[in-house]
Design a protein around this motif. Structure first.
Motif, PDB file in Angstrom:
ATOM      1  N   ARG A 159       0.912  -1.186  -0.017  1.00 58.79           N
ATOM      2  CA  ARG A 159       0.011  -0.028   0.082  1.00 58.79           C
ATOM      3  C   ARG A 159       0.842   1.295   0.051  1.00 58.79           C
ATOM      4  O   ARG A 159       0.286   2.460  -0.326  1.00 58.79           O
ATOM      5  CB  ARG A 159      -0.954   0.019   1.176  1.00 58.79           C
ATOM      6  CG  ARG A 159      -2.195  -1.033   1.065  1.00 58.79           C
ATOM      7  CD  ARG A 159      -3.113  -0.697   2.208  1.00 58.79           C
ATOM      8  NE  ARG A 159      -2.738  -1.198   3.504  1.00 58.79           N
ATOM      9  CZ  ARG A 159      -2.927  -2.289   3.886  1.00 58.79           C
ATOM     10  NH1 ARG A 159      -3.404  -3.312   3.292  1.00 58.79           N
ATOM     11  NH2 ARG A 159      -2.588  -2.327   5.187  1.00 58.79           N
ATOM     12  N   LEU A 171       0.139  -2.242 -15.469  1.00 57.80           N
ATOM     13  CA  LEU A 171      -0.715  -1.781 -14.713  1.00 57.80           C
ATOM     14  C   LEU A 171      -1.528  -2.850 -14.103  1.00 57.80           C
ATOM     15  O   LEU A 171      -1.972  -2.817 -12.915  1.00 57.80           O
ATOM     16  CB  LEU A 171      -1.755  -0.925 -15.356  1.00 57.80           C
ATOM     17  CG  LEU A 171      -1.026   0.181 -16.371  1.00 57.80           C
ATOM     18  CD1 LEU A 171      -2.252   1.216 -16.784  1.00 57.80           C
ATOM     19  CD2 LEU A 171      -0.131   1.028 -15.173  1.00 57.80           C
ATOM     20  N   GLU A 172      -1.764  -3.939 -14.818  1.00 54.77           N
ATOM     21  CA  GLU A 172      -2.546  -5.153 -14.313  1.00 54.77           C
ATOM     22  C   GLU A 172      -1.457  -5.846 -13.212  1.00 54.77           C
ATOM     23  O   GLU A 172      -2.073  -6.126 -12.088  1.00 54.77           O
ATOM     24  CB  GLU A 172      -2.771  -6.041 -15.509  1.00 54.77           C
ATOM     25  CG  GLU A 172      -3.718  -5.695 -16.527  1.00 54.77           C
ATOM     26  CD  GLU A 172      -3.679  -6.529 -17.954  1.00 54.77           C
ATOM     27  OE1 GLU A 172      -4.468  -6.254 -18.629  1.00 54.77           O
ATOM     28  OE2 GLU A 172      -2.940  -7.343 -18.111  1.00 54.77           O
ATOM     29  N   ARG A 175      -2.160  -3.731  -9.971  1.00 51.28           N
ATOM     30  CA  ARG A 175      -3.280  -4.172  -9.375  1.00 51.28           C
ATOM     31  C   ARG A 175      -3.284  -5.531  -8.713  1.00 51.28           C
ATOM     32  O   ARG A 175      -3.861  -5.417  -7.635  1.00 51.28           O
ATOM     33  CB  ARG A 175      -4.513  -3.854 -10.494  1.00 51.28           C
ATOM     34  CG  ARG A 175      -4.586  -2.775 -11.328  1.00 51.28           C
ATOM     35  CD  ARG A 175      -5.332  -1.474 -10.102  1.00 51.28           C
ATOM     36  NE  ARG A 175      -6.694  -2.024  -9.714  1.00 51.28           N
ATOM     37  CZ  ARG A 175      -7.813  -1.758 -10.325  1.00 51.28           C
ATOM     38  NH1 ARG A 175      -7.727  -1.235 -11.615  1.00 51.28           N
ATOM     39  NH2 ARG A 175      -8.975  -2.220  -9.832  1.00 51.28           N
ATOM     40  N   SER A 176      -3.029  -6.435  -9.256  1.00 50.53           N
ATOM     41  CA  SER A 176      -2.911  -7.638  -8.646  1.00 50.53           C
ATOM     42  C   SER A 176      -2.099  -7.799  -7.426  1.00 50.53           C
ATOM     43  O   SER A 176      -2.114  -8.275  -6.468  1.00 50.53           O
ATOM     44  CB  SER A 176      -2.066  -8.839  -9.629  1.00 50.53           C
ATOM     45  OG  SER A 176      -3.047  -8.951 -10.838  1.00 50.53           O
ATOM     46  N   GLY A 178      -1.819  -5.419  -5.510  1.00 49.50           N
ATOM     47  CA  GLY A 178      -2.433  -4.328  -4.620  1.00 49.50           C
ATOM     48  C   GLY A 178      -1.509  -2.943  -4.456  1.00 49.50           C
ATOM     49  O   GLY A 178      -1.654  -2.142  -3.214  1.00 49.50           O
ATOM     50  N   ALA A 180      -0.883   1.024  -6.164  1.00 52.55           N
ATOM     51  CA  ALA A 180      -1.325   1.877  -7.074  1.00 52.55           C
ATOM     52  C   ALA A 180      -0.735   1.866  -8.508  1.00 52.55           C
ATOM     53  O   ALA A 180       0.365   1.475  -8.456  1.00 52.55           O
ATOM     54  CB  ALA A 180      -1.317   3.445  -6.529  1.00 52.55           C
ATOM     55  N   ALA A 181      -1.421   2.047  -9.465  1.00 52.38           N
ATOM     56  CA  ALA A 181      -0.887   1.937 -11.079  1.00 52.38           C
ATOM     57  C   ALA A 181      -0.955   3.473 -11.482  1.00 52.38           C
ATOM     58  O   ALA A 181      -2.042   4.131 -11.277  1.00 52.38           O
ATOM     59  CB  ALA A 181      -1.541   0.907 -11.414  1.00 52.38           C
ATOM     60  N   VAL A 197      -7.616  -0.368 -17.805  1.00 51.43           N
ATOM     61  CA  VAL A 197      -7.225  -1.016 -16.479  1.00 51.43           C
ATOM     62  C   VAL A 197      -7.466  -0.299 -15.182  1.00 51.43           C
ATOM     63  O   VAL A 197      -7.352  -0.822 -13.954  1.00 51.43           O
ATOM     64  CB  VAL A 197      -5.826  -1.429 -16.381  1.00 51.43           C
ATOM     65  CG1 VAL A 197      -5.244  -2.034 -15.412  1.00 51.43           C
ATOM     66  CG2 VAL A 197      -5.194  -1.975 -17.802  1.00 51.43           C
ATOM     67  N   ASP A 198      -8.046   0.957 -15.187  1.00 55.54           N
ATOM     68  CA  ASP A 198      -8.445   1.807 -14.258  1.00 55.54           C
ATOM     69  C   ASP A 198      -7.100   2.019 -13.351  1.00 55.54           C
ATOM     70  O   ASP A 198      -7.364   2.010 -11.972  1.00 55.54           O
ATOM     71  CB  ASP A 198      -9.451   1.083 -13.417  1.00 55.54           C
ATOM     72  CG  ASP A 198     -10.409   2.198 -12.453  1.00 55.54           C
ATOM     73  OD1 ASP A 198     -10.382   3.269 -12.548  1.00 55.54           O
ATOM     74  OD2 ASP A 198     -10.813   1.724 -11.443  1.00 55.54           O
ATOM     75  N   PRO A 199      -6.183   2.743 -13.660  1.00 52.14           N
ATOM     76  CA  PRO A 199      -5.188   3.099 -12.754  1.00 52.14           C
ATOM     77  C   PRO A 199      -5.345   4.359 -12.186  1.00 52.14           C
ATOM     78  O   PRO A 199      -6.454   4.903 -12.308  1.00 52.14           O
ATOM     79  CB  PRO A 199      -3.952   3.502 -13.748  1.00 52.14           C
ATOM     80  CG  PRO A 199      -4.722   3.879 -15.005  1.00 52.14           C
ATOM     81  CD  PRO A 199      -5.920   3.084 -15.327  1.00 52.14           C
TER      82      PRO A 199
END
Length: 226
Positions: A159, A171-172, A175-176, A178, A180-181, A197-199
Motif C-alpha cells: 500500500r 498496470l495489471e 493491481r494484482s 495491491g 497503485a498504478a 485497467v483503471d489506474p
C-alpha cells in the motif's frame, strides 16, 4: 520540497524510464526477418512489449523461438547505445523524488543486466537502488511477483507503493499486487487500453507524472515558458 504521494515509487524501464521502443521494434523485426523471413507491423510488435522476450517468441514462433532470441539479443546489444534515448524530464523527476525521500526501484521483464546497462547509458543508474528483472522471479508481469519482489527489497508494504508503466501488463501487475498504478503514454501503450485497467492516472509527459507523484511540488513549479 513536498512529500511524495507514495513512499515507494517503482518504474517499468522500457518506454517508461527510457525511450527504448524504436530499439525494441527494430530488434524484433531484425530477428523475424533474419531467422524466418517474416515481417510484423509496428503496432503488432508494440503490443508484445512488457512481456519476457522468450515467452513472446515461443508463443508466436515456437519453431524458431530460440534462434530468434539469439539474433534479437545480438542485434539489440550491438545497437543499444545508439538507439536508446532519454525521456525528457525523467532524470530531474527521479532526483526530486529521491530528494523528497521516496525510495525508487525498477521492475522489468527483461534481464536485470540489460536494464542496468540501459540505466547507465541514460545516466540513471545512481538513482535506482533496486532492479527487479526477468532473472529475479520465476513469474512475470502481469503476475505480481516481480513487483512484490521489489517491494520486499525496499522494505515496503504494497500500500506504500505505486508502479508506473507504459503497458497494460504493467498496470495489471500493479493491481494484482495491491499497488497503485499509473500509466504513461510516451512508450508502447495507448491511452484508451491503459485507462481501461483503471489506474490512478494516465499521463502524457514527465510533468504530468510529477503532478501525480509530487503534487504540491508540481503545483508550485512554473509552467514551461514562464
Amino acid at each position: 520540497m513536498s512529500s511524495p504521494r507514495w513512499p515507494v515509487v517503482l518504474f517499468d524501464f522500457d518506454g517508461t524510464l527510457g525511450d527504448t521502443i524504436p530499439l525494441i521494434v527494430a530488434s524484433y523485426r531484425h530477428a523475424l526477418e533474419t531467422v524466418a523471413g517474416l515481417r510484423a507491423d509496428e503496432g503488432e510488435v508494440r503490443s508484445w512489449i512488457g512481456r519476457p522476450l522468450l515467452a513472446v517468441l515461443e508463443e508466436r514462433y515456437p519453431a524458431h523461438a530460440e534462434e530468434m532470441l539469439r539474433v534479437y539479443r545480438e542485434w539489440n546489444l550491438a545497437n543499444h547505445d545508439d538507439l536508446i534515448r532519454p525521456v525528457e524530464g525523467i532524470e530531474e523527476l527521479l532526483a526530486d523524488l529521491a530528494a523528497a525521500g521516496a525510495r525508487l526501484g525498477v521492475v522489468s521483464s527483461k534481464k536485470a543486466e540489460t536494464v542496468e546497462l540501459g540505466l547507465r547509458v541514460l545516466g540513471l543508474d545512481d538513482a535506482i537502488p533496486v532492479v527487479a528483472g526477468q532473472d529475479q522471479t520465476s513469474r512475470h508481469k502481469p503476475h505480481p511477483e516481480p513487483l512484490l519482489y521489489a517491494a520486499r527489497h525496499l522494505g515496503a508494504h504494497v500500500r506504500e507503493c505505486v508502479y508506473i508503466g507504459d503497458a497494460t501488463v504493467d498496470l495489471e501487475a500493479a493491481r494484482s499486487a495491491g499497488m497503485a498504478a499509473v500509466g504513461v503514454t510516451w512508450g508502447a501503450g495507448l491511452r484508451e487500453p491503459l485507462a481501461a485497467v483503471d489506474p490512478v492516472a494516465v499521463v502524457d509527459d514527465a510533468h504530468g507524472l510529477r503532478e501525480v507523484l509530487l503534487p504540491a511540488s508540481a503545483a508550485s513549479r512554473p509552467s514551461p515558458g514562464f
